[in-house]
Design an enzyme around this catalytic site. Structure first.
Site, PDB file in Angstrom:
ATOM      1  N   SER A   1      -8.592 -36.077-106.647  1.00 39.63           N
ATOM      2  CA  SER A   1      -9.629 -35.775-107.865  1.00 39.63           C
ATOM      3  C   SER A   1     -10.893 -35.473-107.387  1.00 39.63           C
ATOM      4  CB  SER A   1      -9.466 -37.088-108.718  1.00 39.63           C
ATOM      5  OG  SER A   1      -9.975 -36.787-110.176  1.00 39.63           O
TER       6      SER A   1
ATOM      7  N   ASP B   1      -4.534 -33.425-106.790  1.00 36.68           N
ATOM      8  CA  ASP B   1      -5.115 -33.272-107.857  1.00 36.68           C
ATOM      9  C   ASP B   1      -6.645 -33.128-107.989  1.00 36.68           C
ATOM     10  OD1 ASP B   1      -2.956 -32.955-109.723  1.00 36.68           O
ATOM     11  OD2 ASP B   1      -3.116 -35.024-110.655  1.00 36.68           O
TER      12      ASP B   1
ATOM     13  N   HIS C   1      -1.862 -37.973-113.319  1.00 33.56           N
ATOM     14  CA  HIS C   1      -3.129 -38.032-112.545  1.00 33.56           C
ATOM     15  C   HIS C   1      -2.732 -39.618-111.771  1.00 33.56           C
ATOM     16  CE1 HIS C   1      -6.632 -36.715-110.821  1.00 33.56           C
ATOM     17  NE2 HIS C   1      -7.650 -37.600-111.248  1.00 33.56           N
TER      18      HIS C   1
END
Length: 380
Positions: free
Chosen positions: A210, A233, A287
């Site tokens: 992320s 991600d 996620h």
């Protein structure tokens, strides 16, 4: 930990050991201090006593099944991986991935960022404070992510440059450890000297989830010591206006529901820049599937998505990372087991960048669905 200020470096080292006998008394808590739960409360905007109750109800006292301060494996050169965590996370949020890689012979250094995007972090202001364990906490600073706009980008961009510097500092520290010149200010029975001349920087890998994925890209762009990258991600908003040129081979592992069109566009620019990119999207994952959090409290995001078992999702991700490392660096030498495991899930692995941005989504929505905790993270 190094230095008596927030500008110091704070990392957790995962490394291989010859100690095969498991000793659960030396396993460590997944949450190392109650302040991190307070931080999770700030991230999710849920009262802290409810967060504590949910952790207790769902997983009890969660332990990471690794040996604390175990002896380092004999006569081995450990390829180095540097890991950067995501927004609202910490050095322990992806423990399953880190210790899995360590079990294959890597040394994985997980950075805990002090840019206020972590759920929490801390440092010591002096040697006396360290001796007394008087911690100065760096608390999570929550922003309304729906606001967007130039001010939001300005703050996130400043944070990611601080994160990049923390990664560079961590790499410098690892080099000092390899030279036998580093000092750990934390109390530890295992001397850093055992790592002297045992770290292999030939195929140094930068990895992140992320916000940590974008941090990894920015660090790869600026530090030639890094030879490859793994982006889980990647959240591209903090670097959307940056012009990056990344020559290193990259693996992008995407979940089904995280990426909006603007994120896909930003990813696409980097993916299309060169041919040495591997890009996969795993269906029925979100996620959270790339972290330990569903093991601790279940899934909070994407209530409407039918997800695969969290343990299987983590194992699949880990095997895909191991396969990439083998193909790119030749280490570990044998990744046939990873190839066989990945083949079992061929029906939900899509090659290339995929757009699922029109799928229904409900971020931060609590789901009561439960998943078995088996070998990855266990409660005690």
């Amino acid at each position: 930990m190094t230095g008596y200020s927030k500008e110091g470096t704070f990392i957790r080292l995962h490394y291989p050991s010859n100690r095969l006998k498991q000793d659960p008394t030396k396993w460590i808590n997944w949450v190392p201090h109650p302040e991190y739960v307070q931080g999770f409360s700030a991230v999710t905007r849920i009262w802290v006593y409810i967060c504590r109750f949910l952790l207790w109800l769902y997983s009890g006292t969660l332990k990471i099944p690794v040996l604390w301060e175990a002896p380092v494996a004999d006569n081995t050169k450990m390829p180095v991986i540097l890991f950067s965590h995501g927004f609202g996370a910490s050095r322990f949020i992806c423990s399953t991935l880190c210790y899995e890689l360590a079990s294959h012979g890597f040394l994985v250094a997980s950075v805990e960022h002090r840019d206020t995007s972590a759920c929490a972090s801390y440092y010591y202001q002096s040697e006396e404070d360290c001796t007394k364990d008087k911690r100065t906490w760096i608390l999570h600073q929550r922003m309304n992510l729906s606001n967007g706009g130039p001010e939001h980008y300005k703050i996130r961009n400043a944070q990611i440059y601080l994160r990049r510097q923390e990664c560079v500092n961590a790499l410098n520290l690892l080099e000092e450890i390899n030279k036998g010149k580093a000092r750990n200010i934390l109390s530890c029975k295992l001397s850093l000297d055992v790592f002297k001349d045992n770290l292999d920087f030939t195929n140094l890998c930068m990895m992140g989830h992320s916000f940590g994925g974008a941090t990894s890209l920015l660090t790869l762009d600026s530090d030639p010591r890094l030879k490859m990258g793994v982006i889980l991600d990647g959240w591209m908003f903090p670097i959307k206006n940056e012009v990056l040129s990344i020559p290193q081979p990259l693996l992008f592992l995407n979940s089904q529901t995280f990426h909006i069109k603007s994120n896909l566009t930003a990813l696409g620019k980097i993916i299309q820049e060169r041919e040495n990119r591997s890009v996969f999207t795993v269906l029925k994952t979100n996620h959270e599937s790339q972290t330990d959090s569903p093991t601790a409290v279940g899934f909070w995001m994407d209530w409407f998505l039918s997800k695969i078992d969290h343990e299987k999702a983590l194992r699949l991700q880990n095997h895909m990372v191991i396969r990439f490392l083998n193909q790119t660096s030749g280490f570990p030498e044998d990744a046939s087991a990873s190839g066989k495991y990945i083949a079992k899930f061929s029906s939900i692995i899509l090659d290339g960048l995929q757009d699922f941005s029109i799928s229904p989504r409900r971020p931060f929505t609590f789901s009561l669905s439960t998943f078995p905790i088996k070998e990855d993270l266990k409660k005690r």
